[in-house]
Enzyme design. Structure first.
Site, PDB file in Angstrom:
ATOM      1  CE  LYS A 242       1.589  10.302   8.372  1.00 48.49           C
ATOM      2  NZ  LYS A 242       2.785   9.789   7.687  1.00 48.49           N
ATOM      3  NE  ARG A 316       2.673  -0.089   3.049  1.00 52.19           N
ATOM      4  CZ  ARG A 316       3.984   0.105   3.219  1.00 52.19           C
ATOM      5  NH1 ARG A 316       4.787  -0.927   3.425  1.00 52.19           N
ATOM      6  NH2 ARG A 316       4.491   1.313   3.183  1.00 52.19           N
TER       7      ARG A 316
END
Length: 463
Positions: A242, A316
């Site tokens: 990020k 996830r």
């Protein structure tokens, strides 16, 4: 955490200052009917007919005063209508004139939250105590507010003090307090049996290894429910790193785990007749030579192979393995909570939880509870044709679709592949952060979807 029961007490006629509530639509008529000194006090404090506006009204003596506050609808008080008063009034005991505070007790309590763990010179503020003639609502509000305070504390704590081991310690304390059984899977067992969980967390340093934290509680003969939480204690994005701006708030990426722990404790406190299985997948998504690479193929606990198309779509993955573990005990109801996608925030903003469900009845119950509890959520579709976006050339599926389209939906569809067969399931893509303060909700970590989901569980099981 202070004893929240000191902030709300049964009304036994004890001395208290009066809070006068005025309906916004009737403000002008109220002001016109006041004696001159009250009108002067209201005008001097720039009181208006806007909700949350308030003023101190003088009494007969120098220490004899009361409070007036404007509410949007006096016939239907909101959760937050007294919250600004709880933030700003002097220390003392207060009683709302002529009406029970009811649902507003929760806002009164959460408004007095302070996160001062790292502020050693912070001066404590004395309690503002609200009186109520409804002890049942008082007790419920205290439990919900205490759960909210815990979520806020966990989310606000820096990742250096809130790693996987700290989530394990929080779960251990809850299990011990309520007679639950704690089990933790880590080390070689994670590597062998939870391929996606291991891949995400294996680059974390010593003492921050990935783990699956579980609590079992309740009578095995009762209906089994599973609560599953994403516990990414810090998310660098992995090798798909990020930018600094995107990493700034990633201490909150364990917000799903915080909600799962808090909801599990509410279930145990209420002694709902269920067999509770709480699962928190706890990792740190870090970078070193062991970090999972884009293009790596993982073997999930279910046996499904997953190509790692984006190392920043890690939540996830860990939830998939945790949902598979939950399925091995055949739950009838599954809730999972995760700070999963920015796409959900683009669609619904920071305040509204994105909810997905594989059952229309459950979805309707959740939406009704969200309205009743002022705990907003909105159902998004599990649109099966979008599963094509998760196709892989080399594995059964990828973890993240290419392109910007339907990111929250494809994430939910990925999770759906690991949901127990035959179970009723809802997935909550949450933000759990207040970017700017609102009455009862200071800037920082916050509880979202907690009150609505707990209401649904009570309505279903508290017979």
């Amino acid at each position: 955490m202070p004893d929240l029961s000191t902030l709300v007490q049964p009304d036994r006629g004890q001395p208290a200052r009066t809070i006068h509530l005025v309906d916004a639509k009737g403000y002008d008529a109220w002001l016109a009917a006041q004696p001159p000194r009250h009108r002067a006090a209201a005008q001097g404090q720039k009181l208006s007919g806007s909700p949350h506006a308030s003023a101190i009204l003088p009494g007969d003596g120098p220490d004899d005063w009361s409070v007036v506050s404007v509410v949007a609808n006096i016939d239907r008080l909101s959760v937050w209508c007294l919250a600004k008063l709880a933030e700003t009034l002097p220390e003392g005991t207060y009683r709302v004139e002529g009406i029970e505070p009811g649902i507003a007790i929760y806002g009164w309590l959460t408004a007095q939250y302070k996160f001062d763990r790292y502020k050693k010179d912070e001066k404590p503020v004395g309690p503002r105590t609200l009186l109520t003639g409804d002890p049942a609502k008082m007790e419920e509000a205290v439990r919900l507010a205490a759960a909210t305070w815990k979520i806020r504390d966990w989310v606000n704590t820096g990742a250096n003090d809130m790693g996987p081991a700290d989530l394990e310690a929080a779960a251990a304390a809850i299990a011990k307090a309520h007679g639950g059984t704690l089990s933790v899977v880590k080390g070689p067992e994670i590597e062998k049996g939870y391929g996606m969980l291991h891949a995400v967390g294996k680059a974390a340093g010593k003492g921050r290894e990935p783990r699956l934290i579980e609590i079992e509680w309740g009578n095995p003969d009762h209906p089994r429910i599973a609560l599953v939480g994403k516990g990414v204690c810090f998310d660098s994005g992995g090798l798909d790193i990020k930018p600094a701006s995107g990493m700034r708030l990633m201490k909150k990426d364990m917000g799903g785990a915080a909600h799962t722990l808090a909801l599990a404790e509410l279930v145990m406190q209420a002694r709902l007749p269920v067999r509770l299985h709480m699962l928190v997948a706890a990792v740190e998504n870090s970078i070193n030579g062991e970090a999972a690479r884009p293009g790596d193929v993982m073997i999930s606990r279910k046996g499904t192979t997953v190509e790692n198309s984006n190392t920043d779509a890690e939540g996830r993955l860990i939830l998939g393995d945790a949902l598979t573990k939950a399925s091995e005990n055949n739950p009838e109801l599954v809730f999972d909570f995760a700070t999963l996608t920015g796409a959900a925030r683009v669609a619904l903003g920071p305040d509204i939880t994105a909810m997905f469900a594989n059952d229309d009845t459950l979805a309707s119950e959740l939406m009704a509870a969200a309205e009743t509890e002022a705990d907003p959520m909105w159902r998004l579709p599990l649109y099966d044709p979008y599963k094509d976006m998760l196709k892989s050339d080399v594995a059964d599926m990828v973890n993240a679709a290419e392109g910007p389209w339907g990111g929250a939906l494809t994430a939910a569809l990925f999770l759906k592949e690991f949901v127990p067969q035959g179970a009723t399931w809802a997935h909550f893509d949450i933000f759990c952060w207040q970017g700017s303060p609102k009455p009862g909700r200071p800037k920082g970590g916050d509880a979202v979807s907690l009150r609505a989901t707990f209401k649904v569980l009570k309505d279903r099981y508290a017979k």
